[in-house]
Motif scaffolding. Structure first.
Motif, PDB file in Angstrom:
ATOM      1  N   SER A   1       4.458  -8.792   6.038  1.00  0.00           N
ATOM      2  CA  SER A   1       4.082  -7.603   5.277  1.00  0.00           C
ATOM      3  C   SER A   1       3.606  -7.901   3.854  1.00  0.00           C
ATOM      4  O   SER A   1       3.383  -6.988   3.076  1.00  0.00           O
ATOM      5  CB  SER A   1       5.277  -6.639   5.219  1.00  0.00           C
ATOM      6  OG  SER A   1       6.354  -7.265   4.559  1.00  0.00           O
TER       7      SER A   1
ATOM      8  N   CYS B   1      -3.787   2.808  -5.858  1.00  0.00           N
ATOM      9  CA  CYS B   1      -3.217   3.749  -4.891  1.00  0.00           C
ATOM     10  C   CYS B   1      -2.454   3.071  -3.777  1.00  0.00           C
ATOM     11  O   CYS B   1      -1.654   3.714  -3.115  1.00  0.00           O
ATOM     12  CB  CYS B   1      -4.320   4.622  -4.303  1.00  0.00           C
ATOM     13  SG  CYS B   1      -5.467   3.756  -3.215  1.00  0.00           S
TER      14      CYS B   1
ATOM     15  N   GLU C   1      -3.408   2.352  -0.929  1.00  0.00           N
ATOM     16  CA  GLU C   1      -3.716   2.892   0.399  1.00  0.00           C
ATOM     17  C   GLU C   1      -5.200   2.788   0.735  1.00  0.00           C
ATOM     18  O   GLU C   1      -5.671   3.461   1.652  1.00  0.00           O
ATOM     19  CB  GLU C   1      -3.218   4.329   0.540  1.00  0.00           C
ATOM     20  CG  GLU C   1      -3.796   5.312  -0.462  1.00  0.00           C
ATOM     21  CD  GLU C   1      -3.258   6.730  -0.247  1.00  0.00           C
ATOM     22  OE1 GLU C   1      -2.328   6.896   0.552  1.00  0.00           O
ATOM     23  OE2 GLU C   1      -3.791   7.650  -0.874  1.00  0.00           O
TER      24      GLU C   1
ATOM     25  N   ASP D   1      -7.849   3.767  -0.888  1.00  0.00           N
ATOM     26  CA  ASP D   1      -8.650   4.954  -1.156  1.00  0.00           C
ATOM     27  C   ASP D   1      -9.276   5.001  -2.545  1.00  0.00           C
ATOM     28  O   ASP D   1     -10.018   5.927  -2.834  1.00  0.00           O
ATOM     29  CB  ASP D   1      -7.805   6.216  -0.962  1.00  0.00           C
ATOM     30  CG  ASP D   1      -8.026   6.832   0.403  1.00  0.00           C
ATOM     31  OD1 ASP D   1      -9.126   7.348   0.642  1.00  0.00           O
ATOM     32  OD2 ASP D   1      -7.104   6.763   1.228  1.00  0.00           O
TER      33      ASP D   1
ATOM     34  N   VAL E   1       3.165  -0.204   5.648  1.00  0.00           N
ATOM     35  CA  VAL E   1       3.956  -1.083   4.778  1.00  0.00           C
ATOM     36  C   VAL E   1       3.979  -0.572   3.346  1.00  0.00           C
ATOM     37  O   VAL E   1       5.041  -0.366   2.763  1.00  0.00           O
ATOM     38  CB  VAL E   1       3.397  -2.515   4.829  1.00  0.00           C
ATOM     39  CG1 VAL E   1       4.049  -3.384   3.759  1.00  0.00           C
ATOM     40  CG2 VAL E   1       3.605  -3.109   6.218  1.00  0.00           C
ATOM     41  N   THR E   2       2.793  -0.315   2.767  1.00  0.00           N
ATOM     42  CA  THR E   2       2.761   0.017   1.340  1.00  0.00           C
ATOM     43  C   THR E   2       3.311   1.411   1.059  1.00  0.00           C
ATOM     44  O   THR E   2       3.855   1.658  -0.009  1.00  0.00           O
ATOM     45  CB  THR E   2       1.333  -0.061   0.771  1.00  0.00           C
ATOM     46  OG1 THR E   2       0.506   0.881   1.460  1.00  0.00           O
ATOM     47  CG2 THR E   2       0.750  -1.456   0.931  1.00  0.00           C
ATOM     48  N   LYS E   3       3.159   2.329   2.028  1.00  0.00           N
ATOM     49  CA  LYS E   3       3.595   3.714   1.796  1.00  0.00           C
ATOM     50  C   LYS E   3       4.942   4.005   2.451  1.00  0.00           C
ATOM     51  O   LYS E   3       5.777   4.681   1.868  1.00  0.00           O
ATOM     52  CB  LYS E   3       2.559   4.692   2.366  1.00  0.00           C
ATOM     53  CG  LYS E   3       1.214   4.612   1.698  1.00  0.00           C
ATOM     54  CD  LYS E   3       1.186   5.454   0.461  1.00  0.00           C
ATOM     55  CE  LYS E   3       0.231   4.917  -0.561  1.00  0.00           C
ATOM     56  NZ  LYS E   3      -0.026   5.854  -1.644  1.00  0.00           N
TER      57      LYS E   3
ATOM     58  N   LEU F   1       7.025   1.713   3.904  1.00  0.00           N
ATOM     59  CA  LEU F   1       7.955   0.582   3.831  1.00  0.00           C
ATOM     60  C   LEU F   1       8.476   0.206   5.221  1.00  0.00           C
ATOM     61  O   LEU F   1       9.640  -0.148   5.382  1.00  0.00           O
ATOM     62  CB  LEU F   1       9.108   0.914   2.865  1.00  0.00           C
ATOM     63  CG  LEU F   1       8.676   1.376   1.466  1.00  0.00           C
ATOM     64  CD1 LEU F   1       9.880   1.819   0.639  1.00  0.00           C
ATOM     65  CD2 LEU F   1       7.919   0.261   0.734  1.00  0.00           C
ATOM     66  N   ARG F   2       7.616   0.327   6.198  1.00  0.00           N
ATOM     67  CA  ARG F   2       8.046   0.030   7.563  1.00  0.00           C
ATOM     68  C   ARG F   2       8.051  -1.467   7.819  1.00  0.00           C
ATOM     69  O   ARG F   2       7.280  -2.221   7.247  1.00  0.00           O
ATOM     70  CB  ARG F   2       7.103   0.717   8.568  1.00  0.00           C
ATOM     71  CG  ARG F   2       7.627   2.052   9.012  1.00  0.00           C
ATOM     72  CD  ARG F   2       6.582   2.877   9.704  1.00  0.00           C
ATOM     73  NE  ARG F   2       6.157   2.316  10.987  1.00  0.00           N
ATOM     74  CZ  ARG F   2       5.271   2.928  11.778  1.00  0.00           C
ATOM     75  NH1 ARG F   2       4.747   4.084  11.423  1.00  0.00           N
ATOM     76  NH2 ARG F   2       4.907   2.380  12.921  1.00  0.00           N
TER      77      ARG F   2
END
Lengths: 483, 773
Positions: free
Chosen positions: A22, A42, A44, A46, A231-233, A235-236
């Motif tokens: 990750s 961001c 993500e 975007d 991952v970044t949003k 945290l999976r």
């Protein structure tokens, strides 16, 4: 088996033996290497503040494309050349023509988006020095600037295009040596681990099949334009992760059919669409921004089963099929049958999408529409693909599929029925526009209300009719700027 | 440093932004780019998941046990006051204590070895709430009796209700106006480094270093002198870092003091957008009385604002909405009132225009109402009602610098307004899928903080013995070019090349008690303060040179790169070195306060503004009537910045403000679900304009003939906020395109933002009315 992740970072060879699944490229650049010119805006994909150039070997040789470092996993950079803003300078350390033009045209204000914008424009300048305003705007679809209103940035890009110097560019000058260094990094499977996470980079597609048989629950990561956010949003945990962005790039076009390897990116597909499916080319450019199109793959857009799925509505309308592979076994199914329910696809553990087969249907009337709050780089409110056959003034076959209207991308059965067998007239499309209301029960959310989605879905039948029946009627907004 | 006679960077020139070269190379340092101290810790906020509720159980054990976690801080861990409010109302806790008032309110902070560890740990909290009733929008809040977060205001002149009663024509309406997220590209960030005694140094992205200093001192329970706040530059502010950074600075400072280690906090974009305030949304009930010629006779209005759970800057923001409720038009009898409603949402804050846009757009709605009612071009109504010098605003300030008639005349010609409006009407008459609209809207914007004491500034100039100059002032650089413009003022004063001047970071150690860089006032205030310091040193140099070279004082002149004594030009560096040897004091602190202004809020009378800035824009749009999508085909702008200190930078401000203003009214939509969760909290869901959204043709000109009638810095005018409101022309043009469906019998009355959905649904409503096309 190679023990380490290898890539080229600006002028340096990087070899890492411990890499987690990750870890992002952006964190590696900013935290580990203190290359702070690349920004996080961001996380993500975007805003484009993290844009770097990624060089990779293709059948056509070494190519460079701007990508989002924030959602790009470090492990997926194996065998690539990462070029950051710090590398962008002339032989004597002078400003690059893009940078010079940005300064002279007052293209930076707060400056936080600026390195990312410079890198995106650099990507354009490298391959298309004579780019006009529309090309520049397309290249900047993935970059947000909150200060300038973009006018001076576009002026800078135009000025840099006129400035020339492509041959003197550092990356042009070192092309051969970089290509040779990247070739040396190619080899067998790479397996990495760190802090309990595992990352696998298969050597080739057969190896991928083997890796997935060994790790049927692994997270398959292609362009990471979606998994990156997990991952970044969210945290999976994505470990073990199998990185496949470098695989399944083969393309064959025969007669009325395009066969795209599942790893073909939107950007790689764009010229094929332009040539063989020009009705959908504009649609393709409305999907995400340039950086995301350079990473995201059509196969993964299908495989991850989004209810909107930018490509599936069009592809379902065209009657696309996909090849799924597990080990050595392959099966071919109609794309529309792949989507079972929200978050559920017809894919067994260890199975992967290998090929997407797209009929180009030169015999039919084809259109693809996307409606969103913002024209570019926005998630779709309603997407649709039309493929309608007409013989002797009668609609003999109508395939119309929608995204954003249900839990999966789906055909509008009642609307299709309202068209099939009917005369090719405005009345028939009005009837279909009424019928589509019974095909879907869309949701309301922040992108659009259910009412809006239903209304637009109906209106798109009217648009299709108008465009097909009166090609000269102005029914679409004109975005092109006189150049 | 060589001596020059051709010098760059003087006032009124297109000098490049002082950071431009570094920015394009990625070498300009933002707070997260600073070299990190050894042992740096990272903080992450834990946010509430309830719009209004009592905390009944807070289980943070799993947070504490997560890898890398050093500490978890809650309301009970605050050494001083649990408050970061900007206004002394004590209503803005760092961490919710017992009750949460909005979804996303900070409840605790995790301190960990890495940022990733802190973020992962924060997600492990288990907090249970007893839900209480919540109200999200201002009307729901009014109906629920939520009350005000701060004192409302009424401005009145004459007898509005009597004049309304007597007016030959009256129209009433309600207008919903959306908020806006700042979307500064660099999010909130603070890094605190502990020092000896009670000291702490905070590097923070802020428009208001002094406030960070004062708030952090308060939170730590230490004197202001123990806290130093630094900011070299921000990656955008737009008002979002006028108070909203206090929370982050306070958390970093508390943890740094507690653990004796440097602490950084950089929320991710989602937390940033969820936990920090935005532009206020408003619902406005308006009524206008007018005559058959379209002359406004009376205006009454009530501005209901979604202020959020605390007052923050809602008082002055809602005040400013009323100050601009007239925009550029004279209201003979008027009563306008603010209703700063408490809501269970994040506390709204400053944003470019500071409530002004939500006043101006209502004035434009009112002129449209009149124009459609009378079947006239809205431009005629606008021109008819423009202020004439000598007329009084609703707050009893006399307008005496009106230049809009000339701006209108020029822009009508340069945009070919009349012919293009006819072409739009003709096009729409054909009834096709694509409809068009065109609108010309003006702005008149009052310049000065309405809190009179904020209108002061300081500066500090050192000239070193080699002739190099260090320039410092209390303003902050967020991209607007403030540092460049102030340096130009100093370069002009000393007649030296701008490269001699080093613009240093803003720090509370050099200039104390500064005001926020806000209200467009940065250059007006800090430019004057810097000039004051320069003039002090110049006076000493003149005395010194006159004595040394035996000439009368009036024969000493500052000329490019030199000081001229009679017919002799002495190079700058030589003069400075000689002055140093002669023990001349080569450092000065400058100061400035804006003259003439006063404001009595209790009576609603005064002169809150030193002067007005003006501008006008013509926008033309095409609307796709099958989807509601649209494109800005062309925009023409003429904007007044007085005598520009830097036309290139000012033009950049105008262009950027226009697009940001258009974004506010078109694609930027804040969307809360019924639980009170903001669902548009990242660029994937909150859409600011892209390059392809800017006007296809974009002609921006400065009114280069304008000169401030007041004695501002070099007769320039403030530029940051006023042109934001020119984006309203886009909104009005979209309204016109929609109104074509009813043959312009009525205005479209779209609420803002005019998203494609709002546009299409308004068109569909017309389509479904029989007898209308």
């Amino acid at each position: 088996m190679m023990p380490s992740l290898q890539f080229l970072l600006n002028g340096q060879d990087v070899r890492l033996t411990e890499v987690g699944a990750s870890e992002t490229l952006l964190d590696f650049l900013r935290i580990n290497r203190r290359l702070t010119g690349t920004k996080e805006g961001c996380a993500e994909g975007d805003c484009g503040a993290c844009t770097v150039m990624l060089g990779r070997l293709t059948d056509a040789g070494l190519i460079y494309e701007p990508i989002n470092a924030c959602i790009r996993f470090l492990a997926s950079c194996h065998g690539c050349h990462i070029v950051t803003i710090e590398h962008l300078k002339g032989p004597e350390g002078e400003l690059h023509p893009i940078q010079q033009a940005m300064v002279e045209n007052h293209g930076s204000q707060c400056g936080f988006c600026t390195p990312g914008i410079v890198m995106a424009l650099y990507g354009l300048w490298m391959t298309q020095p004579d780019a006009g305003v529309t090309d520049i705007e397309n290249a900047l679809q993935g970059n947000l600037c909150r200060c300038t209103g973009y006018e001076p940035i576009i002026n800078a890009a135009l000025a840099a295009g006129r400035a020339g110097g492509q041959a003197m560019d550092a990356l042009a000058a070192e092309r051969e040596t970089v290509a040779a260094r990247l070739r040396d990094m190619r080899g067998g499977r790479v397996e990495l681990s760190k802090g309990g996470e595992r990352a696998v980079i298969p050597a080739d597609t057969d190896d991928l099949a083997a890796v997935l048989e060994e790790n049927p629950k692994a997270t398959i990561v292609a362009g990471a334009t979606d998994v990156g956010l997990w991952v970044t949003k969210f945290l999976r945990d994505i470990s073990p992760a199998v990185f496949i962005g470098h695989l399944m790039k083969d393309v064959t076009v025969t007669g009325d059919e395009m066969r795209l390897g599942a790893g073909v990116t939107y950007s790689e597909a764009a010229p094929l669409f332009r040539q063989h499916l020009p009705q959908a080319y504009d649609y393709l450019l409305r999907i995400a921004g340039w950086q995301v199109r350079n990473m995201g793959t059509i196969g993964a857009n299908i495989a991850n089963g989004s209810p909107i799925g930018d490509m599936p509505p069009l592809l379902i309308a065209l009657g696309a099929r996909i090849v799924l592979r597990k080990g050595a076994a392959r099966r071919e199914i109609a794309l529309e049958d792949f989507f079972i329910d929200y978050g559920k696809q017809d894919r067994a553990p260890g199975e992967f999408v290998e090929t997407v087969i797209i009929p180009t249907r030169s015999d039919a009337k084809i259109a693809a529409y996307k409606v969103s709050k913002r024209r570019h780089s926005d998630i779709t409110a309603v997407a649709t693909g039309f493929c309608v056959s007409v013989e002797n003034g009668i609609i003999t076959d109508a395939r119309v599929a929608f995204g954003g209207m249900a839990a999966t991308p789906k055909r509008a059965g009642k609307a299709e029925a309202a068209l099939t067998g009917q005369p090719f007239t405005a009345d028939s499309f009005d009837a279909a526009a009424r019928a589509v209301a019974d095909d879907f029960q869309p949701l309301s959310d922040w992108r659009a209300s259910a009412d809006y989605r239903r209304t637009v879905a109906a209106n798109l039948f009217r648009r299709f009719w108008l465009e097909q029946s009166e090609p000269d009627l102005p029914v679409r907004l004109q975005y092109a700027v006189g150049e | 440093m060589k001596d020059e006679t051709t010098i760059r960077g003087l006032a009124h020139t297109d000098t490049i932004h002082d950071s431009a070269i570094k920015q394009v190379q990625g070498r300009a340092d933002y707070t997260d780019d600073l070299t990190e101290p050894h042992g740096l810790l990272h903080a992450c906020l834990g946010l509430s998941q309830c719009a209004h509720g009592r905390i009944v159980r807070m289980d943070l054990d799993a947070v504490r046990a997560a890898p890398g976690v050093i500490d978890v801080m809650t309301a009970t861990d605050i050494p001083g006051d649990n408050d970061v409010s900007a206004n002394g109302k004590h209503d803005d806790p760092i961490f919710a204590d017992g009750v949460v008032l909005f979804w996303g309110q900070p409840v605790f902070a995790v301190i960990a070895e890495t940022r990733d560890q802190a973020r992962r740990a924060a997600h492990k909290a288990r907090i249970e709430y007893e839900a209480l009733p919540h109200a999200l929008d201002p009307i729901a809040a009014r109906d629920a009796g939520m009350g005000y977060v701060t004192e409302p205001l009424t401005l009145r002149r004459g007898d509005a209700s009597a004049a309304m009663e007597a007016a030959p024509r009256r129209i009433k309406g309600r207008f919903g106006i959306g908020g806006q997220d700042h979307f500064y590209l660099e999010g909130q960030i603070a890094m605190a480094v502990p020092g000896e005694d009670d000291d702490v140094v905070i590097n923070v992205s802020t428009q208001h270093p002094s406030e960070v200093q004062h708030v952090v001192a308060h939170v730590l329970g230490v004197p202001n002198h123990s806290v130093v706040v630094n900011v070299r530059r921000m990656g955008g502010g737009f008002g979002g870092k006028e108070t909203q950074m206090n929370l982050f600075a306070a958390v970093a400072a508390m943890a740094a003091r507690k653990w004796g280690r440097a602490v950084k906090i950089r929320p991710d974009r989602d937390d940033d957008m969820t936990a920090t305030g935005k532009r206020h949304d408003f619902v406005v009930d308006y009524e206008v009385g007018f005559d058959d010629d379209g002359r406004i006779l009376a205006v009454e209005g009530d501005w209901y604002a979604r202020c959020g759970f605390s007052s923050d800057l809602s008082g002055p923001v809602t005040d400013r909405a009323l100050f601009h409720a007239d925009n550029a038009y004279y209201y003979p009898d008027v009563r306008v009132s603010s209703h700063p409603m408490k809501t269970n949402t994040v506390s709204n804050t400053a944003f470019r225009g500071f409530g002004g846009p939500q006043g101006v757009i209502v004035a434009e709605r009112i002129t449209e109402e009149i124009a459609y009612a009378l079947g006239r071009d809205p431009l005629e109504i606008r021109k008819l009602n423009l202020y004439q010098n000598g007329q009084l605003t609703p707050y009893h300030q006399e307008v005496n610098d009106q230049i809009l008639p000339r701006i209108f005349q020029e822009i009508e010609a340069s945009s070919d307004y009349h012919a293009r409006r006819q072409a739009v009407l003709d096009w729409n008459a054909k009834g096709g899928v694509i409809r068009k609209g065109i609108a010309l809207t003006p702005v008149k914007f009052g310049i000065s903080f309405t809190a009179t004491w904020f209108n002061q500034a300081g500066s500090l100039i050192h000239i070193y013995s080699d002739g190099s100059i260090a320039l410092n002032h209390g303003g902050t650089e967020m991209g607007q070019g403030l540092n460049t413009k102030v340096a130009q003022v100093v370069a002009e004063a000393f007649q030296c090349d701008i490269s001699r001047i080093k613009i240093t970071r803003t720090t509370t150690e050099k200039v104390p008690n500064t005001s926020a860089t806000a209200a467009s006032s940065g250059t007006d205030l800090n430019g004057m303060a810097a000039l004051d310091a320069a003039e002090q040193i110049k006076a000493r140099l003149i005395d010194f040179v006159a004595e040394r070279w035996q000439a009368p004082r009036e024969d000493v002149k500052f000329v490019p790169g030199h000081i001229r004594v009679g017919d002799r030009d002495i190079p700058w560096a030589e003069v400075i070195n000689a002055a140093y040897m002669a023990r001349i004091h080569l450092s000065a602190a400058g100061f400035y306060k804006t003259p003439k202004i006063h404001w009595d809020r209790a009576t609603g009378r005064g002169r809150p503004f030193y002067y007005y800035a003006y501008g006008a824009a013509v926008s033309e749009v095409s609307v796709d009537t099958l989807t509601g999508e649209y494109v800005i085909d062309r925009a023409d702008v003429i904007h007044d910045v007085g005598r520009s200190l830097n036309p290139a930078i000012d033009k950049g401000q105008v262009e950027g403000a226009f697009v940001q203003g258009a974004g506010w009214l078109t694609c930027e939509e804040l969307w809360w679900d019924d639980k009170g969760r903001l669902r548009t909290h990242a660029p994937s869901t909150y859409k600011i304009p892209l390059a392809s959204d800017k006007p296809r043709i974009f002609n921006v000109k400065l009114a280069d003939w304008s000169e401030n009638s007041e004695r501002t810095i070099k007769r320039s005018k403030a530029v940051g906020e006023p042109p934001f409101m020119l984006g309203i022309s886009v909104f009005e043009a979209i309204n016109m395109a929609v109104a074509s469906f009813g043959d312009y019998r009525e205005p479209a009355r779209l609420d803002a933002p005019a998203t494609p959905e709002r546009v299409l649904m308004a068109i569909e409503a017309h389509r479904q009315e029989p007898g209308r096309k």
